[in-house]
Write a protein that holds these residues in place. Structure first.
Motif, PDB file in Angstrom:
ATOM      1  N   LYS A 163       0.830  -1.205   0.000  1.00  6.66           N
ATOM      2  CA  LYS A 163       0.000   0.000   0.000  1.00  6.66           C
ATOM      3  C   LYS A 163       0.864   1.254   0.000  1.00  6.66           C
ATOM      4  O   LYS A 163       2.042   1.235   0.335  1.00  6.66           O
ATOM      5  N   ASP A 164       0.242   2.379  -0.354  1.00  4.75           N
ATOM      6  CA  ASP A 164       0.932   3.656  -0.326  1.00  4.75           C
ATOM      7  C   ASP A 164       1.417   3.944   1.092  1.00  4.75           C
ATOM      8  O   ASP A 164       0.783   3.551   2.082  1.00  4.75           O
ATOM      9  N   MET A 165       2.524   4.668   1.177  1.00 13.90           N
ATOM     10  CA  MET A 165       3.121   4.958   2.479  1.00 13.90           C
ATOM     11  C   MET A 165       2.160   5.751   3.367  1.00 13.90           C
ATOM     12  O   MET A 165       1.560   6.731   2.936  1.00 13.90           O
ATOM     13  N   ARG A 166       2.024   5.271   4.605  1.00 15.00           N
ATOM     14  CA  ARG A 166       1.243   6.007   5.587  1.00 15.00           C
ATOM     15  C   ARG A 166       2.149   6.328   6.765  1.00 15.00           C
ATOM     16  O   ARG A 166       3.094   5.618   7.088  1.00 15.00           O
ATOM     17  N   PHE A 167       1.865   7.448   7.420  1.00 13.60           N
ATOM     18  CA  PHE A 167       2.656   7.925   8.544  1.00 13.60           C
ATOM     19  C   PHE A 167       1.822   7.843   9.818  1.00 13.60           C
ATOM     20  O   PHE A 167       0.678   8.299   9.851  1.00 13.60           O
ATOM     21  N   VAL A 168       2.401   7.235  10.853  1.00 20.02           N
ATOM     22  CA  VAL A 168       1.692   7.013  12.111  1.00 20.02           C
ATOM     23  C   VAL A 168       2.599   7.395  13.270  1.00 20.02           C
ATOM     24  O   VAL A 168       3.782   7.044  13.282  1.00 20.02           O
ATOM     25  N   LEU A 169       2.053   8.097  14.243  1.00 17.97           N
ATOM     26  CA  LEU A 169       2.800   8.394  15.465  1.00 17.97           C
ATOM     27  C   LEU A 169       2.777   7.158  16.371  1.00 17.97           C
ATOM     28  O   LEU A 169       1.718   6.567  16.609  1.00 17.97           O
ATOM     29  N   ILE A 200       6.327   4.623  -1.730  1.00 17.17           N
ATOM     30  CA  ILE A 200       6.400   6.084  -1.875  1.00 17.17           C
ATOM     31  C   ILE A 200       5.630   6.500  -3.132  1.00 17.17           C
ATOM     32  O   ILE A 200       5.839   5.947  -4.217  1.00 17.17           O
ATOM     33  N   SER A 201       4.748   7.471  -2.975  1.00 18.15           N
ATOM     34  CA  SER A 201       3.961   7.967  -4.104  1.00 18.15           C
ATOM     35  C   SER A 201       4.097   9.485  -4.182  1.00 18.15           C
ATOM     36  O   SER A 201       4.767  10.118  -3.363  1.00 18.15           O
ATOM     37  N   THR A 202       3.438  10.083  -5.148  1.00 19.21           N
ATOM     38  CA  THR A 202       3.486  11.536  -5.290  1.00 19.21           C
ATOM     39  C   THR A 202       2.787  12.235  -4.126  1.00 19.21           C
ATOM     40  O   THR A 202       3.035  13.414  -3.856  1.00 19.21           O
ATOM     41  N   GLN A 203       1.891  11.525  -3.410  1.00 21.46           N
ATOM     42  CA  GLN A 203       1.185  12.105  -2.273  1.00 21.46           C
ATOM     43  C   GLN A 203       1.975  11.983  -0.960  1.00 21.46           C
ATOM     44  O   GLN A 203       1.604  12.579   0.060  1.00 21.46           O
ATOM     45  N   THR A 204       3.064  11.218  -0.974  1.00 18.58           N
ATOM     46  CA  THR A 204       3.792  10.942   0.263  1.00 18.58           C
ATOM     47  C   THR A 204       4.304  12.198   0.965  1.00 18.58           C
ATOM     48  O   THR A 204       4.109  12.354   2.181  1.00 18.58           O
ATOM     49  N   PRO A 205       4.969  13.132   0.267  1.00 15.26           N
ATOM     50  CA  PRO A 205       5.462  14.313   0.993  1.00 15.26           C
ATOM     51  C   PRO A 205       4.362  15.136   1.641  1.00 15.26           C
ATOM     52  O   PRO A 205       4.537  15.655   2.753  1.00 15.26           O
ATOM     53  N   GLU A 206       3.201  15.259   0.989  1.00 22.07           N
ATOM     54  CA  GLU A 206       2.117  16.037   1.569  1.00 22.07           C
ATOM     55  C   GLU A 206       1.545  15.338   2.802  1.00 22.07           C
ATOM     56  O   GLU A 206       1.192  15.997   3.791  1.00 22.07           O
ATOM     57  N   ARG A 207       1.469  14.018   2.780  1.00 16.34           N
ATOM     58  CA  ARG A 207       0.975  13.291   3.945  1.00 16.34           C
ATOM     59  C   ARG A 207       1.909  13.476   5.140  1.00 16.34           C
ATOM     60  O   ARG A 207       1.464  13.622   6.285  1.00 16.34           O
ATOM     61  N   SER A 243      10.194   0.523   3.393  1.00 17.60           N
ATOM     62  CA  SER A 243       9.564   0.756   2.098  1.00 17.60           C
ATOM     63  C   SER A 243      10.321   0.047   0.977  1.00 17.60           C
ATOM     64  O   SER A 243      11.557   0.044   0.961  1.00 17.60           O
ATOM     65  N   PRO A 244       9.584  -0.536   0.015  1.00 19.25           N
ATOM     66  CA  PRO A 244      10.239  -1.160  -1.138  1.00 19.25           C
ATOM     67  C   PRO A 244      10.667  -0.144  -2.185  1.00 19.25           C
ATOM     68  O   PRO A 244      11.321  -0.488  -3.157  1.00 19.25           O
ATOM     69  N   GLY A 245      10.287   1.124  -1.997  1.00 20.70           N
ATOM     70  CA  GLY A 245      10.624   2.149  -2.983  1.00 20.70           C
ATOM     71  C   GLY A 245       9.374   2.812  -3.517  1.00 20.70           C
ATOM     72  O   GLY A 245       8.374   2.954  -2.825  1.00 20.70           O
ATOM     73  N   GLY A 246       9.438   3.238  -4.777  1.00 18.84           N
ATOM     74  CA  GLY A 246       8.270   3.856  -5.376  1.00 18.84           C
ATOM     75  C   GLY A 246       8.633   5.010  -6.283  1.00 18.84           C
ATOM     76  O   GLY A 246       9.590   4.943  -7.050  1.00 18.84           O
ATOM     77  N   ASP A 247       7.904   6.096  -6.159  1.00 21.43           N
ATOM     78  CA  ASP A 247       8.040   7.241  -7.054  1.00 21.43           C
ATOM     79  C   ASP A 247       9.291   8.061  -6.701  1.00 21.43           C
ATOM     80  O   ASP A 247       9.461   8.489  -5.552  1.00 21.43           O
ATOM     81  N   VAL A 248      10.161   8.291  -7.687  1.00 21.87           N
ATOM     82  CA  VAL A 248      11.414   9.003  -7.436  1.00 21.87           C
ATOM     83  C   VAL A 248      11.158  10.452  -7.047  1.00 21.87           C
ATOM     84  O   VAL A 248      11.762  10.972  -6.103  1.00 21.87           O
ATOM     85  N   LEU A 249      10.261  11.130  -7.749  1.00 25.83           N
ATOM     86  CA  LEU A 249       9.963  12.528  -7.424  1.00 25.83           C
ATOM     87  C   LEU A 249       9.372  12.650  -6.022  1.00 25.83           C
ATOM     88  O   LEU A 249       9.685  13.585  -5.281  1.00 25.83           O
ATOM     89  N   GLY A 250       8.510  11.697  -5.666  1.00 26.29           N
ATOM     90  CA  GLY A 250       7.940  11.697  -4.316  1.00 26.29           C
ATOM     91  C   GLY A 250       9.023  11.503  -3.266  1.00 26.29           C
ATOM     92  O   GLY A 250       8.990  12.126  -2.196  1.00 26.29           O
ATOM     93  N   ALA A 251      10.016  10.643  -3.560  1.00 25.00           N
ATOM     94  CA  ALA A 251      11.112  10.404  -2.621  1.00 25.00           C
ATOM     95  C   ALA A 251      11.984  11.649  -2.475  1.00 25.00           C
ATOM     96  O   ALA A 251      12.426  11.985  -1.369  1.00 25.00           O
TER      97      ALA A 251
END
Length: 562
Positions: free
Chosen positions: A339-345, A367-374, A393-401
């Motif tokens: 699944k797309d990266m999620r951030f949890v405290l 990592i997706s294009t929405q990751t930095p905003e999340r 993470s297995p990786g994902g979108d380079v621009l998002g990273a």
């Protein structure tokens, strides 16, 4: 008595006598491994077995290794030579599990390992199918190898004389789940009563020995010393220097009583160069070694026989057909099982820290294009607090990273590669409620991964850690100029980009800790525990991610989940 006679004008008397004489001699026995046990008490003699990985899906090209388990005895080097001869020049790593034994033999084994340029790891092998001690086993017939199995580090040991053998490896790894221990050498002196038969002649009043033969040998007792002699110390110091190992190891041996074992800590071994990295046995035996380009030297291809290529997938030993060619789609698309990266405290929970425990941000998924905003949304909820990011993470979108890495650096956050195990319930479950406004969990670097575009995100951290059981992998991803500029901004050397370029996107290359430290991708050799361990909140000054919570405090706020 024989008649006299003249010879060369001189008179000679010859008397043939046989005399029995007894002498007490004392021999210096080989150094013992344990003061209270004989060699047989240390368990079976070390045996060497060539093993092929039974990891699912690795066929037709799988890693192989030499399983070396048992006590080291005088004849062990000869057995090892026989194994090397059978390999015909192939360089397989050793996976060793040994309580110790004969020091002279351990030195000989270490030199053989170094001469043949072999790697070594402390570990055990769990066999599948035929076991080494079982005769006439046919379960693995027709599969291209005699023995199959999987290596593991948990509970494996390399004690007493074994570390001397271990020092011979080119790459030497122990990991945090295996044990390497040393102690003072025990020398056993054996008294032997010998009786000789000596035949001699008396010539001109002097004895001339004609023959001397031992006719009786009896044990006259023995005694042991538990202190290293100067000669022995000099010999071991020269050997360890020859192997590039620091003298600290020898000093620890001398300072540890022979009746006990001093286990060496991973970082102490690294500092003394007894280990070459903080990795474990997986570094030398993981099935992924045969998926890299080029494949590791201990990988061997066994083409699938026609009648076995269609065996059911459930048969662990069935031959696998070669994997289809990798898709040309970006990894973020190919890894749709993640699944797309999620951030949890997350807050740690342990009797070692309650009520003042560390907290962190768990970042798991693709990592997706929405990751930095999340990530930005979550950071806005915690104000000025700087919590470390624990990424898996297995990786994902380079621009998002790239964007996520820059945000992490902007907020001056630390990053570690590890997995977060949640206690009580998983954040993705609808009925999961959080305690104290955050989820409760613990971090484990085992099985933690950071692949493809993820190292770009990792590079954004102020402090960046990858534990000995976590792994970082790279391959080419495109956007080289943007990645190059970003890595330069993050003070990461060009070696990382070169490693990415060297591997096509259909494969991956696992980075070694020493290499990551050298290029600046990591800032130290510590694991995620440096940020999330339960005892860090007792340090002075106390880390910023520690927070005291009253045991009676209850908050009904919905946990943050983005």
């Amino acid at each position: 008595m024989v008649p006299w006679r003249r010879l060369n004008g001189q008179t000679w008397w010859s008397l043939g006598l046989i005399c029995l004489a007894s002498f007490l001699v004392m021999g210096d026995a080989a150094f013992a491994a344990n003061t209270k046990k004989s060699a047989s008490d240390l368990g079976p003699t070390m045996r060497f077995v060539i093993v092929r990985s039974s990891a699912p899906g690795c066929e037709p090209t799988c890693p192989e290794w030499i399983s070396a388990e048992g006590s080291i005895e005088a004849g062990t080097p000869a057995l090892f030579k026989r194994t090397l001869k059978a390999l015909g020049g192939r360089k397989l790593p050793l996976v060793v599990d040994s309580p110790g034994g004969n020091v002279d033999a351990a030195l000989a084994l270490g030199r053989l390992i170094r001469k043949n340029k072999l790697d070594i790891a402390v570990g055990k092998t769990q066999f599948v199918g035929c076991l080494p001690d079982v005769k006439n086993c046919k379960e693995n017939d027709g599969k291209g190898a005699r023995y199959f199995g999987s290596p593991y580090a948990g509970g494996a040991i390399c004690n007493s004389a074994c570390p001397l053998m271990f020092a011979g490896g080119i790459r030497r790894v122990v990991g945090q789940w295996a044990y390497l221990g040393v102690h003072q050498i025990t020398t056993t002196y054996i008294r032997t009563k010998l009786q000789y038969r000596t035949t001699y002649r008396v010539v001109r009043g002097k004895k001339k020995v004609l023959s001397k033969k031992i006719v009786s040998r009896k044990n006259a007792g023995s005694y042991k010393t538990y202190e290293m002699s100067k000669a022995t110390e000099k010999r071991l110091a020269a050997y360890l220097k020859e192997m590039g190992v620091g003298r600290d190891v020898l000093e620890t041996m001398k300072n540890t009583p022979a009746s006990s074992i001093q286990q060496l800590a991973p970082y102490d071994m690294l500092q003394a160069n007894l280990v070459t990295s903080l990795d474990s046995v997986d570094l030398l035996t993981a099935a992924t070694l045969c998926k890299t380009d080029p494949v590791a030297a201990n990988c061997r291809e066994i083409p699938a026989p026609a009648d076995k290529a269609t065996k059911p997938a459930g048969d662990a030993m069935a031959y696998a057909k070669p994997a289809p060619a990798a898709s040309a789609e970006p990894e973020a698309v190919r890894r749709d099982d993640v699944k797309d990266m999620r951030f949890v405290l997350v807050r740690g929970r342990s009797f070692l820290c309650d009520p003042n425990c560390p907290e962190w941000i768990s970042a798991e998924g693709t990592i997706s294009t929405q990751t930095p905003e999340r990530l930005r949304q979550l950071l806005d909820t915690i104000g000025d607090r700087r919590l470390p990011v624990v990424v898996n993470s297995p990786g994902g979108d380079v621009l998002g990273a790239l964007a996520t890495g820059r945000l992490i650096r902007e907020r001056k956050l630390d990053v570690a590669v590890a997995r977060t195990d949640f206690i009580g319930c998983e954040p993705d479950k609808a009925d999961c409620t959080a305690e104290d406004g955050v989820y409760v969990g613990l971090t484990i670097d085992a099985s933690g991964e950071c692949g493809a575009a993820c190292p770009i995100m990792l590079a954004g951290g102020v402090r960046r850690l990858v534990g000995p059981r976590a792994q970082v992998t790279v391959h080419s991803m495109g956007l080289e100029q943007r990645v190059k500029s970003y890595l330069r901004d993050m003070a990461v050397g060009p070696g990382l980009l070169a490693a990415m370029r060297s591997v096509p996107d259909s494969r991956h290359r696992q980075l070694e800790p020493a290499m990551m430290l050298k290029v600046g991708l990591t800032t130290g050799l510590e694991s995620v525990d440096e940020f999330t361990g339960p005892t860090i909140c007792k340090l002075e000054p106390m880390p910023e991610n520690c927070r005291m919570v009253s045991t009676s405090e209850v908050q009904a706020d919905t946990p943050v989940k983005l």
